[in-house]
Every structure is written in C-alpha cells, then in structure tokens.
Design an enzyme around this catalytic site. Structure first.
Site, PDB file in Angstrom:
ATOM      1  N   ALA A 137       0.849  -1.197   0.000  1.00 24.05           N
ATOM      2  CA  ALA A 137       0.000   0.000   0.000  1.00 24.05           C
ATOM      3  C   ALA A 137       0.875   1.233   0.000  1.00 24.05           C
ATOM      4  CB  ALA A 137      -0.917  -0.004   1.215  1.00 24.05           C
ATOM      5  N   LYS A 138       0.377   2.297  -0.616  1.00 23.85           N
ATOM      6  CA  LYS A 138       1.112   3.552  -0.629  1.00 23.85           C
ATOM      7  C   LYS A 138       1.211   4.154   0.756  1.00 23.85           C
ATOM      8  CE  LYS A 138       2.070   4.073  -5.019  1.00 23.85           C
ATOM      9  NZ  LYS A 138       3.456   4.181  -5.505  1.00 23.85           N
ATOM     10  N   SER A 139       0.203   3.912   1.563  1.00 22.80           N
ATOM     11  CA  SER A 139       0.238   4.401   2.939  1.00 22.80           C
ATOM     12  C   SER A 139      -0.378   3.327   3.841  1.00 22.80           C
ATOM     13  CB  SER A 139      -0.528   5.714   3.091  1.00 22.80           C
ATOM     14  OG  SER A 139      -1.885   5.531   2.748  1.00 22.80           O
TER      15      SER A 139
END
Length: 204
Positions: free
Chosen positions: A198-200
C-alpha cells in the site's frame, strides 16, 4: 515506483553540496544508463543495467552483503529488490556469512557486496574471496578507484564517485535502486504498483 526512485535520486544529489562535492545525476529516458558527472568532468561514471540485471533476474534468491555503512546500504537494496521484482533477497552483515548463510552460496545464488572506501576494505575483499571460492557470482558496488587488487576477479564492479564517508552510502545506493528497477522490468513486473503493498499504512 519510478517517482519515489527519482525523488530519492534527487535527495542524494541535494546532499552532495553539504559534503563539499558537486554531483549531477542523469537517468536516460529508458532507464538504461546512469551518469555521475563530477565538476570539470574529473569523474564520469556510466552504468548500463542490462547485463547486471540479467544475472539477478535469472536467480530465485540473492544475497546483499556489507559492513557498517555498507550493511545499511545492503539492507535497503535488498528491500527494494524484493519490493519491485519479487526476487527473494536477503541482506547480511558480512561477518555473519560464516554463521550459516555461506552454506547457501553457489553458482545459482548471486551476491551483491557493498564496499565503501574505508578501513574495512580488506575484510570486504576477503568476503568476496569466500563467496568466489564457492563459485558464487558477485556484483561489487564500490567507490574505490579502479585497479584495487582483489576486485579483478569479481563478475561485475559498479563504481560510484568517491565521496566523504557521510555521503558515500547514499551514492552507493543509487545503482542498486536502478538495478532493482531493471530486474523488475526484465521479469515483467509493474514497478509502479508492487503487489500486496500500500502507498500508505493506516492500520497495523
């Protein structure tokens, strides 16, 4: 992904003036080459990724090895290789190889050895000798000048410009980031959207 790699490269360039050196990094549009240009063309480093990446793209696993500063570079490089190429890569402090990992070394397991120009060079060259004695392919990443005894028999040597100790690790990391990127491309991975990541992270 490409953007994070580019930002990381720019951050490394930004650090250079703090150490009293001026280095310009240029990546070609097809990501085949990396240029380091020192002031007045005193040092120009050219790296083409195809041949080096092919070795790792054909392997199911790889070791990344280093001492002190080099170990931290190896940790980050192995992480990036796993993240974008899905090639199993493990980073070890070089002194730990004899405590187990060396038993896995052989023709089918390449090792990337990070060798900063510091007082541990001889120990790092001895590590390469241990790997080569077991027919393990080696890629050495270093800021040592050409002609250093012990590197001549290494399969591949990637050199970056010499720099003060505080900056050398980030420069040594640049070709390793590109190496992971090229391996991922050769294996047909989507480097902009690594699987299962996940990007964050908003939850543990």
């Amino acid at each position: 992904d490409r953007m994070s790699m580019w930002k990381m490269g720019m951050a490394r360039v930004a650090l250079a003036p703090l150490a009293g050196i001026a280095i310009d990094i240029h990546v070609t549009n097809d990501h085949d080459a990396l240029y380091f240009n020192a002031p007045h063309n005193e040092f120009i480093f050219y790296w083409t990724a195809y041949g080096f990446a092919g070795l790792l793209a054909q392997a199911s696993s790889a070791f990344y090895v280093g001492r002190v500063r080099g170990h931290h570079v190896a940790l980050e490089a192995a992480q990036k290789m796993k993240e974008v190429s899905y090639v199993h890569a493990e980073a070890y402090a070089a002194a730990e190889l004899k405590h187990g990992p060396l038993a896995l070394v052989g023709p089918d397991l390449p090792s990337v050895v990070v060798i900063p120009a510091d007082d541990l060079v001889d120990k790092n060259l001895a590590t390469i000798s241990e790997i080569r004695a077991r027919s393990g392919p080696v890629i050495a990443v270093t800021d040592l000048p050409p002609g250093v005894a012990g590197l001549d028999d290494v399969a591949t040597v990637l050199r970056v410009p010499p720099a003060p100790p505080e900056v050398a690790p980030v420069l040594l990391g640049v070709p390793l980031q590109l190496l992971a990127h090229r391996v991922a491309q050769l294996l047909g991975r989507d480097v902009d959207r690594p699987r299962n990541l996940a990007k964050s992270v908003t939850v543990e």
